[in-house]
Design a protein around this motif. Structure first.
Motif, short mmCIF file in Angstrom:
data_model
loop_
_atom_site.label_atom_id
_atom_site.label_comp_id
_atom_site.label_asym_id
_atom_site.label_seq_id
_atom_site.Cartn_x
_atom_site.Cartn_y
_atom_site.Cartn_z
N PRO A 149 -19.59 4.73 -4.78
CA PRO A 149 -18.35 5.51 -4.87
C PRO A 149 -17.82 5.95 -3.51
O PRO A 149 -16.62 5.89 -3.26
CB PRO A 149 -18.76 6.72 -5.72
N LEU A 150 -18.72 6.38 -2.62
CA LEU A 150 -18.27 6.86 -1.31
C LEU A 150 -17.69 5.72 -0.47
O LEU A 150 -16.68 5.89 0.21
CB LEU A 150 -19.44 7.51 -0.57
N MET A 151 -18.31 4.53 -0.55
CA MET A 151 -17.79 3.39 0.19
C MET A 151 -16.44 2.96 -0.35
O MET A 151 -15.52 2.66 0.42
CB MET A 151 -18.77 2.21 0.12
N ALA A 152 -16.30 2.95 -1.67
CA ALA A 152 -15.02 2.59 -2.28
C ALA A 152 -13.94 3.57 -1.89
O ALA A 152 -12.80 3.18 -1.59
CB ALA A 152 -15.17 2.55 -3.81
N ALA A 153 -14.28 4.84 -1.85
CA ALA A 153 -13.31 5.87 -1.49
C ALA A 153 -12.89 5.72 -0.03
O ALA A 153 -11.70 5.77 0.30
CB ALA A 153 -13.90 7.26 -1.72
N GLY A 154 -13.86 5.53 0.87
CA GLY A 154 -13.53 5.36 2.29
C GLY A 154 -12.67 4.14 2.53
O GLY A 154 -11.73 4.17 3.32
N LEU A 155 -12.98 3.05 1.81
CA LEU A 155 -12.21 1.81 1.96
C LEU A 155 -10.78 2.00 1.45
O LEU A 155 -9.81 1.62 2.12
CB LEU A 155 -12.90 0.68 1.20
N ALA A 156 -10.64 2.60 0.28
CA ALA A 156 -9.31 2.79 -0.31
C ALA A 156 -8.45 3.71 0.56
O ALA A 156 -7.29 3.40 0.86
CB ALA A 156 -9.44 3.38 -1.72
N PHE A 157 -9.01 4.82 1.00
CA PHE A 157 -8.24 5.77 1.80
C PHE A 157 -7.94 5.20 3.18
O PHE A 157 -6.86 5.43 3.73
CB PHE A 157 -8.99 7.09 1.92
N GLY A 158 -8.90 4.45 3.76
CA GLY A 158 -8.66 3.85 5.07
C GLY A 158 -7.57 2.81 5.02
O GLY A 158 -6.68 2.77 5.88
N PHE A 202 0.81 -1.22 0.00
CA PHE A 202 0.00 0.00 0.00
C PHE A 202 0.85 1.27 0.00
O PHE A 202 0.38 2.32 -0.45
CB PHE A 202 -0.96 -0.01 1.19
N ARG A 203 2.07 1.20 0.51
CA ARG A 203 2.95 2.37 0.43
C ARG A 203 3.71 2.42 -0.90
O ARG A 203 4.21 3.47 -1.28
CB ARG A 203 3.96 2.37 1.58
N GLY A 204 3.76 1.30 -1.60
CA GLY A 204 4.53 1.23 -2.83
C GLY A 204 3.72 1.42 -4.10
O GLY A 204 4.29 1.41 -5.20
N THR A 205 2.40 1.58 -3.98
CA THR A 205 1.55 1.81 -5.15
C THR A 205 0.77 3.10 -4.97
O THR A 205 0.47 3.50 -3.84
CB THR A 205 0.57 0.63 -5.35
N PRO A 206 0.41 3.77 -6.08
CA PRO A 206 -0.29 5.06 -5.98
C PRO A 206 -1.67 4.91 -5.35
O PRO A 206 -2.39 3.94 -5.62
CB PRO A 206 -0.40 5.52 -7.44
N LEU A 207 -2.05 5.89 -4.56
CA LEU A 207 -3.36 5.90 -3.93
C LEU A 207 -4.47 5.94 -4.98
O LEU A 207 -5.51 5.28 -4.82
CB LEU A 207 -3.47 7.10 -2.99
N LEU A 208 -4.26 6.70 -6.04
CA LEU A 208 -5.28 6.78 -7.09
C LEU A 208 -5.52 5.42 -7.74
O LEU A 208 -6.67 5.05 -8.03
CB LEU A 208 -4.85 7.80 -8.15
N LEU A 209 -4.45 4.65 -7.93
CA LEU A 209 -4.58 3.31 -8.48
C LEU A 209 -5.39 2.42 -7.54
O LEU A 209 -6.26 1.66 -7.97
CB LEU A 209 -3.19 2.71 -8.72
N GLN A 210 -5.11 2.49 -6.24
CA GLN A 210 -5.86 1.70 -5.26
C GLN A 210 -7.34 2.08 -5.27
O GLN A 210 -8.22 1.22 -5.17
CB GLN A 210 -5.27 1.91 -3.87
N LEU A 211 -7.61 3.37 -5.41
CA LEU A 211 -8.99 3.85 -5.41
C LEU A 211 -9.78 3.31 -6.61
O LEU A 211 -10.87 2.76 -6.44
CB LEU A 211 -8.98 5.39 -5.44
N VAL A 212 -9.22 3.43 -7.80
CA VAL A 212 -9.96 2.99 -8.98
C VAL A 212 -10.03 1.46 -9.05
O VAL A 212 -11.01 0.90 -9.57
CB VAL A 212 -9.33 3.57 -10.27
#
Length: 219
Positions: free
Chosen positions: A88-97, A62-72
């Motif tokens: 979309p909101l659940m996916a965003a919360g999960l990715a950022f968390g 998770f530190r070695g890949t872009p956050l935007l990639l994890q989100l999409v």
């Protein structure tokens, strides 16, 4: 320069509604990231090798890949892999968390290890269970030690929340783009939203300073 902030007339209430979404998303992501990050930090200091291995690999990914990639990936891959239509909101919360937890796990681990080892030894000698010792003695002191780092992570989450606009979450950034599409002027709404983000960060910083002062007085 052909600037006309009067184009925002009638749109400001619409844009400001995005504050609720932005703050809710930041709060949920920070809370989830802190809880999961705490669990990961305990895995990292555990004597059980598979738990240490899992936590270290997780953090590395998770530190070695872009956050935007994890989100999409979470937003678009979840329906394909699990046949679940994630919002979309659940996916965003999960990715950022999940992403935040990877960074916080190292911060929290450092905070735990900064607590005097004598306190752990004293607790163990008194027969206090490990779980009780961590929750009641070690973690409160660790959080106090790493509070500035935790605040920085919350501020980063608040600012990086603008990324969720790419998957359709109607946060501040998304609403600014909608206004730009309607008025054919993007600079004005983006500057206004930038000012809103800045004010939110200032408020968060101010609240944290008050909290830090109170914690120092309680020492």
């Amino acid at each position: 320069m052909n600037l006309d902030f009067s184009v925002l007339n009638g749109y400001i209430p619409y844009i400001l509604k995005g504050i609720t979404i932005t703050l809710l998303f930041t709060l949920v992501s920070a809370l989830f990231g802190f809880i999961w990050g705490t669990i990961l930090s305990l895995f990292k200091i555990s004597h059980i090798r598979p738990l240490r291995w899992f936590a270290n690999v997780y953090t590395s990914i998770f530190r070695g890949t872009p956050l935007l990639l994890q989100l999409v990936l979470i937003y678009y891959a979840t329906p394909q892999l699990f046949q679940y239509d994630i919002s979309p909101l659940m996916a965003a919360g999960l990715a950022f968390g999940l992403n935040s937890a990877a960074y916080l796990s190292e911060t929290i681990r450092g905070g735990i290890q900064s607590v005097d080892k004598g306190q752990r030894e004293a607790a163990m000698s008194l027969g206090i269970p490990y779980k009780t010792m961590m929750v009641s003695i070690i973690l409160p002191q660790a959080v106090k030690n790493i509070l500035p780092a935790l605040v920085n992570e919350c501020i980063s989450l608040l600012k990086e929340s603008s990324l969720v606009s790419v998957i359709g979450v109607e946060d501040l950034m998304r609403r600014a783009n909608v206004v730009g599409s309607d008025t054919f002027k993007y600079f004005e709404p983006l500057v206004f939203v930038g000012a809103v983000y800045y004010v939110l960060v200032l408020i968060l910083t101010f609240v944290t300073q008050i909290l830090e002062r109170r914690m120092r007085r309680s020492d």
